[in-house]
Design an enzyme around this catalytic site. Sequence first.
Site, mmCIF file in Angstrom:
data_model
loop_
_atom_site.group_PDB
_atom_site.id
_atom_site.type_symbol
_atom_site.label_atom_id
_atom_site.label_comp_id
_atom_site.label_asym_id
_atom_site.label_seq_id
_atom_site.Cartn_x
_atom_site.Cartn_y
_atom_site.Cartn_z
ATOM 1 N N HIS A 136 36.975 42.983 41.515
ATOM 2 C CA HIS A 136 37.436 42.646 42.863
ATOM 3 C C HIS A 136 37.333 43.796 43.856
ATOM 4 C CE1 HIS A 136 38.358 38.894 41.213
ATOM 5 N NE2 HIS A 136 39.652 39.018 40.969
ATOM 6 N N HIS A 169 41.054 34.405 47.061
ATOM 7 C CA HIS A 169 41.777 34.332 45.777
ATOM 8 C C HIS A 169 43.082 33.553 45.917
ATOM 9 C CE1 HIS A 169 42.944 35.490 41.757
ATOM 10 N NE2 HIS A 169 41.935 36.336 41.638
ATOM 11 N N ARG A 223 33.796 40.748 38.244
ATOM 12 C CA ARG A 223 33.560 42.028 37.579
ATOM 13 C C ARG A 223 32.111 42.495 37.670
ATOM 14 N NH1 ARG A 223 37.850 39.489 34.936
ATOM 15 N NH2 ARG A 223 39.543 40.935 34.503
ATOM 16 N N ASP A 271 39.604 31.259 32.705
ATOM 17 C CA ASP A 271 39.281 32.443 33.499
ATOM 18 C C ASP A 271 37.778 32.663 33.418
ATOM 19 O OD1 ASP A 271 40.273 35.972 33.483
ATOM 20 O OD2 ASP A 271 39.495 34.667 35.075
ATOM 21 N N GLU A 288 37.824 30.284 43.021
ATOM 22 C CA GLU A 288 37.209 31.390 43.787
ATOM 23 C C GLU A 288 35.684 31.235 43.812
ATOM 24 O OE1 GLU A 288 38.721 35.014 41.785
ATOM 25 O OE2 GLU A 288 40.105 33.572 40.899
HETATM 26 C C1 G6D Z 1 42.757 38.825 35.740
HETATM 27 O O1 G6D Z 1 40.723 38.160 34.628
HETATM 28 C C2 G6D Z 1 41.638 37.785 35.672
HETATM 29 C C3 G6D Z 1 40.899 37.709 36.991
HETATM 30 O O2 G6D Z 1 39.937 36.660 36.936
HETATM 31 C C4 G6D Z 1 41.886 37.450 38.129
HETATM 32 O O3 G6D Z 1 41.173 37.453 39.359
HETATM 33 C C5 G6D Z 1 42.950 38.542 38.134
HETATM 34 O O4 G6D Z 1 43.616 38.593 36.878
HETATM 35 C C6 G6D Z 1 43.997 38.258 39.208
HETATM 36 O O5 G6D Z 1 42.186 40.101 35.838
#
Ligand code: G6D
Length: 344
Positions: free
Chosen positions: A102, A176, A77, A246, A311
């Site tokens: 992303h 990813h 982010r 996460d 990642e």
């Molecule tokens: C959610 O917060 C998570 C991210 O880290 C992940 O990459 C995404 O889902 C697929 O947004």
Amino acid sequence: MPTIITTDFGEAPGQGMVQQYALTNDLGNTVKITNYGALVTSIVCYGGEMVIGFDSLAGYLEGNPYYGATIGRYGNRIAGAQFSLNEEQFDLVANDNGNQLHGGPKGFDKYVWTASTEETSHYASLRLTHVSPDGDMGFPGELTVHVTYTWDNENALRINYEATSTKDTIVNLTNHTYFNIGTADTVHGLELVVSADRYVPVNEAGIPFGETEPVVGTPFDFTSAKPVGQDIDADHPQIQSANGYDNTWAINDYDGSLRPFAVLSDPASGRKLFCSTTEPGVQVFTTNFGSGDYTERGGRPLTTHRAICLETQHFPDSPNQENFTTPRLKVGETYRTTTVYRFE
Ligand code: G6D
């Protein structure tokens, strides 16, 4: 000798037919990659599927949480979908609670890349190239990106990233892929070690506060092998808010050189995934979605904690955080990072 077999994978709307490349090493193990999104669709080692994906393009077009995808221009982010560089503010396209995630709504995972292949006695290699125009998703500079996947006779998948820009810009590329090297419906029973004494705390929107914190005494401590599920529902605000892991870990001994950072093990089968990278950080994401929010291969519902993403990257929001390693790429410089995932 390692081989590459190329097959049609499906029609990408407005971008024509895309291909899938099956890279098979002398051990008979195969990595499959499509030039749609430069993404990994399958890794089969010793008869077992190791990653979440689809066997045709349709699933990737219907919306999925970045299965196997090459992520760019900026993985993770950027707060407020904006940053400043050389005293100029750049407004990015937001796609996540007012932030950019992303690379925005049309990041690198949504494009068809051009491909070239190489077969040698020791490895099969696929080089994918994409040119992101100046201003793409708000980022300055025309960025030429090369991602080279190499699959060798030691079951190592090496991912080399290179990029150059026509203007000073920021870059933070990652992959990813969702790994499950076991056979269970969740990764709770897999053991994980992460060579990181510190991690990056974030708020409920996934934006860092600007510092790293020690992992010791927290659910984020993976300095010794621990089942992924042991603390995955711990009474910790970040764990509860994300419904699992996460976060970005600050990998020890960052100096830009390639170094080991994690080992994922399946005690039931003895399979192991050895991970190394040149990057300062790794986002560990344990597929925290509700069961059935998405589907996977064979139309199977994606269940909560089904897989784990590792990642490698610069820290989230690093363009706006003076304490974090800068993701700046200057004109005339070449962005070069490497990550290796080796299966045993
Ligand atoms: C959610 O917060 C998570 C991210 O880290 C992940 O990459 C995404 O889902 C697929 O947004």
